[in-house]
Design a protein around this motif. Structure first.
Motif, PDB file in Angstrom:
ATOM      1  N   THR A  94       0.850  -1.185   0.000  1.00 27.26           N
ATOM      2  CA  THR A  94       0.000   0.000   0.000  1.00 27.26           C
ATOM      3  C   THR A  94       0.892   1.243   0.000  1.00 27.26           C
ATOM      4  O   THR A  94       2.089   1.170   0.278  1.00 27.26           O
ATOM      5  N   SER A  95       0.307   2.406  -0.283  1.00 29.09           N
ATOM      6  CA  SER A  95       1.121   3.617  -0.452  1.00 29.09           C
ATOM      7  C   SER A  95       1.919   3.955   0.802  1.00 29.09           C
ATOM      8  O   SER A  95       3.093   4.330   0.724  1.00 29.09           O
ATOM      9  N   ILE A 101       9.166   1.001   2.600  1.00 30.76           N
ATOM     10  CA  ILE A 101       9.967  -0.004   1.899  1.00 30.76           C
ATOM     11  C   ILE A 101      10.999   0.677   0.997  1.00 30.76           C
ATOM     12  O   ILE A 101      12.157   0.248   0.929  1.00 30.76           O
ATOM     13  N   VAL A 102      10.585   1.741   0.323  1.00 27.40           N
ATOM     14  CA  VAL A 102      11.526   2.473  -0.542  1.00 27.40           C
ATOM     15  C   VAL A 102      12.679   3.028   0.293  1.00 27.40           C
ATOM     16  O   VAL A 102      13.853   2.895  -0.075  1.00 27.40           O
ATOM     17  N   LYS A 134       8.919  10.216  -5.650  1.00 32.56           N
ATOM     18  CA  LYS A 134       8.917  11.504  -4.955  1.00 32.56           C
ATOM     19  C   LYS A 134      10.295  12.170  -5.081  1.00 32.56           C
ATOM     20  O   LYS A 134      11.303  11.491  -5.244  1.00 32.56           O
ATOM     21  N   GLU A 135      10.297  13.495  -4.958  1.00 35.53           N
ATOM     22  CA  GLU A 135      11.538  14.241  -5.155  1.00 35.53           C
ATOM     23  C   GLU A 135      12.631  13.805  -4.189  1.00 35.53           C
ATOM     24  O   GLU A 135      13.783  13.623  -4.596  1.00 35.53           O
ATOM     25  N   GLN A 136      12.287  13.596  -2.922  1.00 37.80           N
ATOM     26  CA  GLN A 136      13.330  13.226  -1.960  1.00 37.80           C
ATOM     27  C   GLN A 136      13.895  11.840  -2.251  1.00 37.80           C
ATOM     28  O   GLN A 136      15.070  11.561  -1.985  1.00 37.80           O
ATOM     29  N   VAL A 137      13.056  10.975  -2.820  1.00 38.41           N
ATOM     30  CA  VAL A 137      13.523   9.638  -3.204  1.00 38.41           C
ATOM     31  C   VAL A 137      14.471   9.748  -4.391  1.00 38.41           C
ATOM     32  O   VAL A 137      15.540   9.128  -4.413  1.00 38.41           O
ATOM     33  N   ARG A 138      14.100  10.537  -5.382  1.00 37.55           N
ATOM     34  CA  ARG A 138      14.964  10.712  -6.561  1.00 37.55           C
ATOM     35  C   ARG A 138      16.294  11.368  -6.163  1.00 37.55           C
ATOM     36  O   ARG A 138      17.341  11.028  -6.706  1.00 37.55           O
ATOM     37  N   THR A 139      16.222  12.298  -5.220  1.00 35.37           N
ATOM     38  CA  THR A 139      17.453  12.940  -4.750  1.00 35.37           C
ATOM     39  C   THR A 139      18.387  11.920  -4.127  1.00 35.37           C
ATOM     40  O   THR A 139      19.587  11.877  -4.433  1.00 35.37           O
ATOM     41  N   ASP A 165      15.654  18.525 -13.638  1.00 38.33           N
ATOM     42  CA  ASP A 165      15.051  17.833 -12.502  1.00 38.33           C
ATOM     43  C   ASP A 165      15.638  18.386 -11.204  1.00 38.33           C
ATOM     44  O   ASP A 165      16.825  18.225 -10.945  1.00 38.33           O
ATOM     45  N   PRO A 166      14.831  19.034 -10.364  1.00 41.83           N
ATOM     46  CA  PRO A 166      15.357  19.588  -9.105  1.00 41.83           C
ATOM     47  C   PRO A 166      16.026  18.545  -8.229  1.00 41.83           C
ATOM     48  O   PRO A 166      16.992  18.847  -7.522  1.00 41.83           O
ATOM     49  N   ALA A 167      15.516  17.306  -8.247  1.00 46.13           N
ATOM     50  CA  ALA A 167      16.096  16.257  -7.408  1.00 46.13           C
ATOM     51  C   ALA A 167      17.542  15.983  -7.818  1.00 46.13           C
ATOM     52  O   ALA A 167      18.428  15.845  -6.966  1.00 46.13           O
TER      53      ALA A 167
END
Length: 241
Positions: A94-95, A101-102, A134-139, A165-167
């Motif tokens: 679920t979200s 998990i990520v 999400k941006e923090q994940v991509r960062t 991409d800001p991340a």
């Protein structure tokens, strides 16, 4: 009974004996959800790897509290087995549980990179270096890829700074200071001359932190900018350079 169980987990977590870890693992089969979550947390703190299969099974528990605590515990344990369990659970999560998990997988990737499993770490970072995350994940993912790139890190830092991409920009700017490649200062000063004001200010900060006098001419040129804040940041950089 529940009150006793809530004390039971923390007491066992503090004990340095292997038997305490096994007792915590055994308690996963009998305790109520709240004390079970405490036992899961304690197993993660102890990094009791014998409980890894039990925690992997709990990743799909219908109680999101238990699934979330299990993901956190596996992230603390790290290693290939924990990463495989987390990856397997990811598609059906679920979200709210997916987010944990990520984070746990990124934690595993950092640990795997530190212990020399570069290929598996890169595989995880690549998995989350995607626009839909999400941006923090991509960062975090892009920062991991830069760290994993070794001598090729300058290319990824440069690409990140030039990205829309800001991340990627954030990750690249955070790590630009530590790039050891002797060509880095020249590349960053070249980027300075063709970047918009906000990026110029960020790059001036990077060049100031790198403390390479070779960047002084570019900072002097930036001190003539029509943008007041760029001029101020350029003078601050010149004071160091």
């Amino acid at each position: 009974e529940i009150a006793r169980e809530e004390v039971f987990g923390p007491v066992l977590a503090a004990m340095p004996f292997a038997e305490a870890g096994e007792a915590l693992r055994t308690s996963l089969k009998t305790t109520a959800p709240k004390p079970k979550a405490g036992a899961i947390h304690a197993l993660g703190e102890r990094q009791y790897r014998a409980a890894l299969p039990d925690l992997a099974a709990l990743l799909t528990d219908p109680d999101p509290l238990l699934a979330t605590y299990s993901a956190n515990a596996l992230g603390r344990m790290g290693g290939n087995e924990a990463a495989r369990a987390l990856r397997k659970a990811l598609p059906s999560a679920t979200s709210s549980v997916r987010s944990t998990i990520v984070d746990a997988l990124l934690q595993c990737a950092v640990q795997l990179l530190a212990t020399g499993d570069r290929a598996e770490a890169i595989s995880i970072f690549d998995q989350f270096n995607l626009p839909q995350e999400k941006e923090q994940v991509r960062t975090a993912a892009y920062a991991g890829l830069i760290r994993a790139a070794g001598e090729q890190s300058l290319a990824l830092v440069t690409a990140g700074i030039e990205s829309s991409d800001p991340a990627r920009q954030i990750a690249a700017l955070q790590l630009a200071r530590g790039v050891q490649n002797p060509a880095a200062t020249g590349i960053f000063t070249n980027l300075l001359t063709k970047s918009p004001p906000a990026m110029q200010m960020a790059l001036l900060g990077v060049l100031q932190q790198r403390d390479d006098a070779g960047a002084a001419p570019a900072a002097l040129a930036a001190a003539r900018s029509s943008d007041l804040q760029v001029r101020l940041d350029a003078f601050a950089a010149l004071g160091t350079l």
